[in-house]
Motif scaffolding. Sequence first.
Motif, PDB file in Angstrom:
ATOM      1  N   LEU A  18       7.088  -3.375 -12.301  1.00  0.00           N
ATOM      2  CA  LEU A  18       6.178  -3.425 -11.168  1.00  0.00           C
ATOM      3  C   LEU A  18       6.864  -4.108  -9.997  1.00  0.00           C
ATOM      4  O   LEU A  18       7.911  -4.745 -10.158  1.00  0.00           O
ATOM      5  CB  LEU A  18       4.907  -4.198 -11.537  1.00  0.00           C
ATOM      6  CG  LEU A  18       3.995  -3.558 -12.586  1.00  0.00           C
ATOM      7  CD1 LEU A  18       2.959  -4.566 -13.072  1.00  0.00           C
ATOM      8  CD2 LEU A  18       3.311  -2.321 -12.021  1.00  0.00           C
ATOM      9  N   THR A  19       6.281  -3.989  -8.836  1.00  0.00           N
ATOM     10  CA  THR A  19       6.801  -4.710  -7.683  1.00  0.00           C
ATOM     11  C   THR A  19       6.092  -6.052  -7.556  1.00  0.00           C
ATOM     12  O   THR A  19       4.988  -6.245  -8.085  1.00  0.00           O
ATOM     13  CB  THR A  19       6.575  -3.909  -6.384  1.00  0.00           C
ATOM     14  OG1 THR A  19       5.177  -3.763  -6.151  1.00  0.00           O
ATOM     15  CG2 THR A  19       7.219  -2.530  -6.475  1.00  0.00           C
ATOM     16  N   ALA A  22       2.747  -5.620  -6.022  1.00  0.00           N
ATOM     17  CA  ALA A  22       1.734  -5.131  -6.962  1.00  0.00           C
ATOM     18  C   ALA A  22       1.211  -6.279  -7.821  1.00  0.00           C
ATOM     19  O   ALA A  22      -0.001  -6.370  -8.088  1.00  0.00           O
ATOM     20  CB  ALA A  22       2.318  -4.032  -7.847  1.00  0.00           C
ATOM     21  N   TYR A  26      -2.577  -7.520  -8.235  1.00  0.00           N
ATOM     22  CA  TYR A  26      -3.280  -7.659  -9.511  1.00  0.00           C
ATOM     23  C   TYR A  26      -3.752  -9.087  -9.745  1.00  0.00           C
ATOM     24  O   TYR A  26      -4.754  -9.314 -10.436  1.00  0.00           O
ATOM     25  CB  TYR A  26      -2.379  -7.188 -10.665  1.00  0.00           C
ATOM     26  CG  TYR A  26      -2.089  -5.700 -10.620  1.00  0.00           C
ATOM     27  CD1 TYR A  26      -3.088  -4.799 -10.266  1.00  0.00           C
ATOM     28  CD2 TYR A  26      -0.822  -5.213 -10.931  1.00  0.00           C
ATOM     29  CE1 TYR A  26      -2.836  -3.441 -10.224  1.00  0.00           C
ATOM     30  CE2 TYR A  26      -0.563  -3.857 -10.876  1.00  0.00           C
ATOM     31  CZ  TYR A  26      -1.566  -2.968 -10.514  1.00  0.00           C
ATOM     32  OH  TYR A  26      -1.319  -1.627 -10.470  1.00  0.00           O
ATOM     33  N   ARG A  58       0.688  -1.234 -15.801  1.00  0.00           N
ATOM     34  CA  ARG A  58       1.490  -0.203 -15.121  1.00  0.00           C
ATOM     35  C   ARG A  58       1.246   1.176 -15.727  1.00  0.00           C
ATOM     36  O   ARG A  58       1.086   2.176 -15.009  1.00  0.00           O
ATOM     37  CB  ARG A  58       2.970  -0.561 -15.206  1.00  0.00           C
ATOM     38  CG  ARG A  58       3.895   0.522 -14.644  1.00  0.00           C
ATOM     39  CD  ARG A  58       5.347   0.106 -14.701  1.00  0.00           C
ATOM     40  NE  ARG A  58       5.785  -0.215 -16.047  1.00  0.00           N
ATOM     41  CZ  ARG A  58       6.117   0.689 -16.971  1.00  0.00           C
ATOM     42  NH1 ARG A  58       6.023   1.990 -16.710  1.00  0.00           N
ATOM     43  NH2 ARG A  58       6.530   0.304 -18.156  1.00  0.00           N
ATOM     44  N   ARG A  61      -2.372   2.431 -14.874  1.00  0.00           N
ATOM     45  CA  ARG A  61      -2.456   2.853 -13.475  1.00  0.00           C
ATOM     46  C   ARG A  61      -1.653   4.122 -13.232  1.00  0.00           C
ATOM     47  O   ARG A  61      -1.986   4.934 -12.378  1.00  0.00           O
ATOM     48  CB  ARG A  61      -1.963   1.739 -12.555  1.00  0.00           C
ATOM     49  CG  ARG A  61      -2.850   0.505 -12.569  1.00  0.00           C
ATOM     50  CD  ARG A  61      -4.225   0.798 -12.001  1.00  0.00           C
ATOM     51  NE  ARG A  61      -4.151   0.957 -10.537  1.00  0.00           N
ATOM     52  CZ  ARG A  61      -5.074   1.549  -9.813  1.00  0.00           C
ATOM     53  NH1 ARG A  61      -6.131   2.093 -10.400  1.00  0.00           N
ATOM     54  NH2 ARG A  61      -4.951   1.621  -8.504  1.00  0.00           N
TER      55      ARG A  61
END
Length: 363
Positions: A18-19, A22, A26, A58, A61
């Motif tokens: 993930l970044t 992100a 979250y 992740r 989503r």
Amino acid sequence: MAGDGLITIGGLARACGLTASALRFYDDCGLLVPVRVDGMTGYRYYSEAQVDRGVLIRRLRGIGVPLEVVSEILDGDSARAERLLDDHVAELAERAREAAAVTRVIKAEIRAGVMLSAAVLAAAIEQVRSAAALDREIPVLSGILVESSADSVTVTATDRYRLSTRAMVPVRPSGATWSAVVDASDFGGIGSWLRELDEVTMRCAGGELVLTGGGAERRCGAIDAAYPDYRAMLAGLAAVRTRVVAERDALLAVLENWGAEQIVFFADESGLFVRRNGRIEPSDTEPQASEPQHIPASVTGPDTELAFSPTTLRPALVSAIGPEIMLDIAAADAPVVVRSANDGDLTTLVMPTAIANSKEPRA
């Protein structure tokens, strides 16, 4: 890594795929909250045990599970999580079926083409066809540009001295946007066929324009070349200085027997004055300019004088829509916009010529 076995937000981002942005999102959503936030720097720190939760977020989503459902899957028991996943997959399958059904309809519309009133199309072709170039010096200018979009069909022709463009509203729009340049000669005999029909369907296929109606099909070859950007030409026109509204038939009646002689217009508050100004082609004799003829007209803006070649002016007047025409004049050496005074579907540009002599336009 950070002390006490904690992971920085950058480390967790790499571990989960993930970044960092992100992960911050979250955190704000309450899906993946750091175990500690430095009060001085605001840095977020996570435990190694949160890596699996981050990976699961992740993946969920990635298949489009809504945030609120992700939360229920993560925090509920396994049986409920499975039911929620099954429900989501069923919803995706239903959406896929709906998308496939819509796609089939769109493909059928694309194959069928755009449907038009046959009479309207016939009139539009005749209105713009005379603006196409008669010579083949620039082959694409001997064609008519046909464009189909979501809500209109437009036909356009230009020979560099005159431009005509007409927009039409389809009976049934096409699901595709396309354009084709059709040789104007291919459209020459198609009007009589179109006038026998109520509606005609038009599509572009295999490098041809295909028209279908009344159980018959007509194919017109396309010219494989880029058409001039006429919309940029229209957008780049100078501001209108003088506007003239006159009866089309009255103007045509004055011009009817003047042959190949330059036509000079003079407009002022009292109306429109028109005279012939001698032959454009060389002649053994020097013809005299005619006395100006008055045509009642509504003129707004400053007085103006300009001249036309009859080979460009007459076709523009003949093809105009409606009993009245509107001339939008920017300057004596700039294109004049000719259109119907009460119907803007057809727009024609006519290029004036230099006045052959300096005589006054009126006695």
